[in-house]
Design a protein around this motif. Sequence first.
Motif, PDB file in Angstrom:
ATOM      1  N   GLY A 139       0.825  -1.192   0.000  1.00  0.00           N
ATOM      2  CA  GLY A 139       0.000   0.000   0.000  1.00  0.00           C
ATOM      3  C   GLY A 139       0.865   1.249   0.000  1.00  0.00           C
ATOM      4  N   VAL A 140       0.628   2.150  -0.936  1.00  0.00           N
ATOM      5  CA  VAL A 140       1.400   3.385  -1.060  1.00  0.00           C
ATOM      6  C   VAL A 140       0.488   4.564  -0.752  1.00  0.00           C
ATOM      7  N   ASP A 141       0.877   5.352   0.222  1.00  0.00           N
ATOM      8  CA  ASP A 141       0.092   6.521   0.627  1.00  0.00           C
ATOM      9  C   ASP A 141       0.514   7.722  -0.214  1.00  0.00           C
ATOM     10  N   GLY A 142      -0.115   7.897  -1.347  1.00  0.00           N
ATOM     11  CA  GLY A 142       0.209   9.015  -2.225  1.00  0.00           C
ATOM     12  C   GLY A 142       0.125   8.615  -3.686  1.00  0.00           C
ATOM     13  N   ASP A 143      -0.349   9.544  -4.538  1.00  0.00           N
ATOM     14  CA  ASP A 143      -0.452   9.257  -5.967  1.00  0.00           C
ATOM     15  C   ASP A 143       0.134  10.371  -6.824  1.00  0.00           C
ATOM     16  N   GLN A 144       0.998  11.203  -6.220  1.00  0.00           N
ATOM     17  CA  GLN A 144       1.676  12.242  -6.980  1.00  0.00           C
ATOM     18  C   GLN A 144       2.917  11.667  -7.661  1.00  0.00           C
ATOM     19  N   ALA A 145       3.572  12.510  -8.472  1.00  0.00           N
ATOM     20  CA  ALA A 145       4.746  12.045  -9.219  1.00  0.00           C
ATOM     21  C   ALA A 145       5.826  11.511  -8.279  1.00  0.00           C
ATOM     22  N   ALA A 146       6.022  12.191  -7.142  1.00  0.00           N
ATOM     23  CA  ALA A 146       7.059  11.758  -6.202  1.00  0.00           C
ATOM     24  C   ALA A 146       6.726  10.423  -5.544  1.00  0.00           C
ATOM     25  N   ASP A 147       5.440  10.049  -5.540  1.00  0.00           N
ATOM     26  CA  ASP A 147       5.033   8.792  -4.908  1.00  0.00           C
ATOM     27  C   ASP A 147       5.205   7.594  -5.835  1.00  0.00           C
ATOM     28  N   MET A 148       5.368   7.868  -7.135  1.00  0.00           N
ATOM     29  CA  MET A 148       5.426   6.770  -8.085  1.00  0.00           C
ATOM     30  C   MET A 148       6.727   5.990  -8.016  1.00  0.00           C
ATOM     31  N   ASP A 149       7.737   6.530  -7.331  1.00  0.00           N
ATOM     32  CA  ASP A 149       8.980   5.772  -7.161  1.00  0.00           C
ATOM     33  C   ASP A 149       8.709   4.442  -6.463  1.00  0.00           C
ATOM     34  N   MET A 150       7.841   4.466  -5.455  1.00  0.00           N
ATOM     35  CA  MET A 150       7.542   3.234  -4.730  1.00  0.00           C
ATOM     36  C   MET A 150       6.804   2.241  -5.623  1.00  0.00           C
ATOM     37  N   VAL A 151       5.915   2.736  -6.477  1.00  0.00           N
ATOM     38  CA  VAL A 151       5.203   1.855  -7.401  1.00  0.00           C
ATOM     39  C   VAL A 151       6.180   1.228  -8.380  1.00  0.00           C
ATOM     40  N   ARG A 152       7.127   2.039  -8.881  1.00  0.00           N
ATOM     41  CA  ARG A 152       8.109   1.511  -9.829  1.00  0.00           C
ATOM     42  C   ARG A 152       9.014   0.472  -9.168  1.00  0.00           C
ATOM     43  N   VAL A 153       9.369   0.702  -7.908  1.00  0.00           N
ATOM     44  CA  VAL A 153      10.184  -0.298  -7.204  1.00  0.00           C
ATOM     45  C   VAL A 153       9.408  -1.605  -7.069  1.00  0.00           C
ATOM     46  N   PHE A 154       8.127  -1.506  -6.743  1.00  0.00           N
ATOM     47  CA  PHE A 154       7.291  -2.709  -6.645  1.00  0.00           C
ATOM     48  C   PHE A 154       7.313  -3.482  -7.967  1.00  0.00           C
ATOM     49  N   GLN A 155       7.130  -2.765  -9.093  1.00  0.00           N
ATOM     50  CA  GLN A 155       7.111  -3.426 -10.397  1.00  0.00           C
ATOM     51  C   GLN A 155       8.475  -3.995 -10.768  1.00  0.00           C
ATOM     52  N   MET A 156       9.538  -3.364 -10.277  1.00  0.00           N
ATOM     53  CA  MET A 156      10.887  -3.858 -10.549  1.00  0.00           C
ATOM     54  C   MET A 156      11.157  -5.152  -9.780  1.00  0.00           C
TER      55      MET A 156
END
Length: 597
Positions: A139-156
């Motif tokens: 779960g990632v608390d945030g959907d701004q550009a700066a928050d997408m780093d965590m999403v990209r790490v998850f996908q990596m």
Amino acid sequence: MILADDTQSRLPSFHCRGPYVSQIRQFLNFLGCLFIIPVYYFITGCTKFPLTLDLMISIFVAEYNRWANENRRSRLYETPPSTPTGDVEKALLSLPNTPPGEVTRCMAAIVGYREDPDLFYRALESYKATDGLEFTLVGVDGDQAADMDMVRVFQMVYPEDSAVIHLNEPLGEIAMRTYNKLVDPDMSSKEDIEYCNELTIAHCCQLAREILREHNIRFDKTQPGGGISKLCIYEPHMHKKAIMFTSFIFSIVIAEALDIEFMWSSDSDTIVLPDSLQKTIATVAGDENAGGASSGLIVHNEHDTLWTKLGSAVYWCELYLTRSTSASSGTSDCQSGPSTVFRISALPGILYCWYTQKVMGKRMIVNEDRHLTTNLLLRGWTVTYVSDTLTATDTPTTLSRWLLQQVRWGRATHIETFQQPKVYLLNHPVFFWAAMKREVGPLIVFFSILYYLITGHAFVYFCWWDLFFRAGYTILYNWLRNPDRGPTNGWAWIVPALFFYNLPLPAIQVWSMATVLEGGWGTTMRSNGEMSKQNQSQLWKRWHDLGFFVLWMGVLGGTSTRIAGSLLAWSDVMIFRFIWVGLLFPSAVTFYGLILK
């Protein structure tokens, strides 16, 4: 009605709770709490070695807690005396030679906000070596550009068998609107209010199911198209409690689909060891009255700075004993956010009241782990501390961040200690003993130091040998029994760590009490953008957050000067003159190091 028929049909499972505590047992617990007050007074005020005696009691209950947890795990693998027809498979899974992963299937829910990408990568990678983990939810608390780093790490880290879902609104806010529609203003019955809480959670679960269907998320890999075993959910930024609520709702739904009974909850800076999940979950699984547990903690960034080295030593010499005290009776007062296990059936009944907690009309968002524990205890569940199992967490890299963290934890502790006094009637008096030590002990030290500074006379009995014995026995016991082998070159760090932890503790206790309703997190997260905000914070804010420590260092300096003057037989006039030096010099140095720098 707001709820769909499918949601209403699921409501019976939402009434799961721990065993009821009889009125007689509550009365006996009350008498036990009353008895503990004079016992605590005797230990602290009528003995020559109160610190050492208190440590001996702590060692006894720590050993008892460890023995009790081993018994819980051993019961999990006992062969049942008889096997009813149709339960053969269940009996086979309970045999002693059954692999633990087969018995304690689980899922993990990991939450975070703008975490350092490298640390988050290491955290997610650590789950790959975990036995019995069938599903991982992030779960990632945030959907701004700066928050997408965590999403990209998850996908990596999880490029296969995974999916990402964006929510337009946190489920917690939807839950609050739903509850307001369900509750009648004239409703006063506790049962009706609790039923509305559960209806609200049931509605949120139904929404989660619909979201999963809309995104074509499947969990059964045997079906055409296969299924996923990793899911990342991100939503607009609010606070940690909001993303935890959303993650828990989805965890309930996913666990229902996969027939999973236990959930591991953790933070984005936590690195799990291969047996962290299994041993903690097995402790809960071996006790049908257990609603949750948390493992012991070690520090994985020990070598970053001087402060992390001291913090690592503090975890080693303090945490194992202090957290074992209340847990010895099955009533741990805090399930640590980095390393917590829940029996999933225990969550629906407590989630809404946990999320919407108010203290004197103010919403609370920074005491998420302690309040979850309190709610489990209020519903009769056992909560324990699995001291012989370890998980690696992150500790602050600067003194200012360490102090801010301790103040935040202190505020949460005060709230949970005093807001629900009924919890002491429902649980063993040892729970009250641990709470009294935690609240009263630092206050006694605070006022004793002030009293000596002003008058030159001792407020309570104190013996340097008592302090020496306590420190020595603490180190010896941890070296013998703590599963953590301690920091590198620990012999050189333990004594400094004891000063590092205990010297500011009385001031932290008083300041956190004075500011108990402040809801700020205090520290920023570890992404580069968030850390720069911390460095640019205004002078007045730094003074508000850390000025208490500046003043306290002056008090300690003045008190030390008075002690030295008494030992050297200075005159009162000379002592008075040097006290001002002792007051001002440490305060000035601390002010420059914490506030101006």
